[in-house]
Write a protein that holds these residues in place. Structure first.
Motif, PDB file in Angstrom:
ATOM      1  N   HIS A  21       0.838  -1.191   0.000  1.00 18.20           N
ATOM      2  CA  HIS A  21       0.000   0.000   0.000  1.00 18.20           C
ATOM      3  C   HIS A  21       0.880   1.250   0.000  1.00 18.20           C
ATOM      4  O   HIS A  21       1.889   1.307   0.709  1.00 18.20           O
ATOM      5  N   LEU A  84     -11.250   3.479   1.393  1.00 17.59           N
ATOM      6  CA  LEU A  84     -10.322   3.544   2.529  1.00 17.59           C
ATOM      7  C   LEU A  84     -10.790   2.645   3.669  1.00 17.59           C
ATOM      8  O   LEU A  84      -9.963   2.087   4.401  1.00 17.59           O
ATOM      9  N   ASN A  86     -12.318  -0.197   3.197  1.00 19.04           N
ATOM     10  CA  ASN A  86     -11.927  -1.536   2.747  1.00 19.04           C
ATOM     11  C   ASN A  86     -10.433  -1.770   2.972  1.00 19.04           C
ATOM     12  O   ASN A  86     -10.015  -2.850   3.426  1.00 19.04           O
ATOM     13  N   THR A  87      -9.640  -0.765   2.648  1.00 16.38           N
ATOM     14  CA  THR A  87      -8.190  -0.879   2.839  1.00 16.38           C
ATOM     15  C   THR A  87      -7.839  -1.041   4.304  1.00 16.38           C
ATOM     16  O   THR A  87      -7.010  -1.880   4.675  1.00 16.38           O
ATOM     17  N   LYS A  90      -8.732  -4.526   5.404  1.00 18.65           N
ATOM     18  CA  LYS A  90      -7.823  -5.509   4.814  1.00 18.65           C
ATOM     19  C   LYS A  90      -6.491  -5.506   5.548  1.00 18.65           C
ATOM     20  O   LYS A  90      -5.936  -6.570   5.895  1.00 18.65           O
ATOM     21  N   ALA A 215      -8.952   3.198  -6.429  1.00 15.27           N
ATOM     22  CA  ALA A 215      -9.531   1.852  -6.273  1.00 15.27           C
ATOM     23  C   ALA A 215     -10.150   1.348  -7.573  1.00 15.27           C
ATOM     24  O   ALA A 215     -10.282   0.135  -7.772  1.00 15.27           O
ATOM     25  N   ALA A 223      -1.932  -1.467  -3.878  1.00 11.72           N
ATOM     26  CA  ALA A 223      -3.344  -1.737  -3.616  1.00 11.72           C
ATOM     27  C   ALA A 223      -4.097  -0.480  -3.192  1.00 11.72           C
ATOM     28  O   ALA A 223      -5.319  -0.392  -3.362  1.00 11.72           O
ATOM     29  N   SER A 224      -3.405   0.491  -2.649  1.00 12.48           N
ATOM     30  CA  SER A 224      -4.054   1.740  -2.247  1.00 12.48           C
ATOM     31  C   SER A 224      -3.029   2.859  -2.221  1.00 12.48           C
ATOM     32  O   SER A 224      -1.826   2.596  -2.324  1.00 12.48           O
TER      33      SER A 224
END
Length: 224
Positions: A21, A84, A86-87, A90, A215, A223-224
């Motif tokens: 990330h 954010l 979701n990140t 995760k 995203a 991934a972010s």
């Protein structure tokens, strides 16, 4: 207290998934907002005093023993963008796996059972710090440092920035990091009197917007 555990928790090689990330750096590089060490430093300073302050306070509160489920809800309220959220969850799942393997505790098990799809990462980080015998201030430092070290190291890959320059950026921000971690831990101390409203809710609208856009990118390095 086991202060040496702070080095393990804050180490970029701790297997908590942060390396995948960029903390918004990839979108900012693409938009031309980060193009060299100076603009990276400005980006990291802004991120530290907004996202960094909020996450550090949540981590400090979790390390202080406040209800992690209530803190997770507070983190949701401070994260208006779904991408954010979701990140954060995760990363929280990955942090939980690493923390339970490294510092097993009933508190980590309890949170994992009630948030099987992941709690917000700073809450898990704070609970990991507590399980490791660290203080709320230690947790605040680890969370705040992560919000700037991630983008700094990602920019090395994104821009082929000299790693020495990226490391110098982190060193230049040491005073800001001290102030942010202290303010976050102080806010957590006010929870018994003022409730979770004592925690900061600083916002970074541009980071929110670019995170949601990022995203949806069909091709990305991070991934972010």
């Amino acid at each position: 207290m086991n202060r040496a555990a702070l080095f393990v928790l804050a180490d970029g090689r701790f297997p908590a998934g942060g390396h995948a990330h960029s903390g918004g750096a990839e979108a900012s590089v693409t938009a031309g907002l980060i193009k060299d060490a100076a603009s990276l430093e400005n980006f990291c300073r802004g991120r530290l005093h907004t996202t960094g302050l909020v996450t550090a306070a949540l981590a400090a509160a979790a390390a202080a023993g406040h209800d992690p489920l209530e803190l997770d809800a507070a983190a949701d309220a401070r994260t208006p963008v779904q991408a954010l959220r979701n990140t954060a969850r995760k990363l929280g799942r990955q942090m939980m796996r690493a923390a339970r393997a490294t510092w097993p505790s009933a508190e980590l098990d309890h949170l994992a059972a009630h948030r099987p799809h992941g709690a917000h990462q700073p809450v898990v980080l704070g609970l990991a710090a507590r399980s490791a015998g660290l203080t709320p201030l230690d947790a605040a430092y680890a969370a705040a440092y992560e919000t700037i070290s991630g983008p700094a190291m990602a920019t090395v890959r994104l821009l082929s920035l000299d790693p020495f320059d990226a490391t110098a950026v982190l060193a230049h921000l040491s005073d800001d990091l001290d102030r942010t971690a202290t303010a976050a831990a102080t806010a957590a101390q006010r929870i018994p009197e003022h409730g979770l409203d004592a925690l900061p809710a600083a916002s970074a609208p541009l980071l929110d917007i670019t995170a949601q856009q990022h995203a949806d990118w069909p091709v990305r390095l991070f991934a972010s």
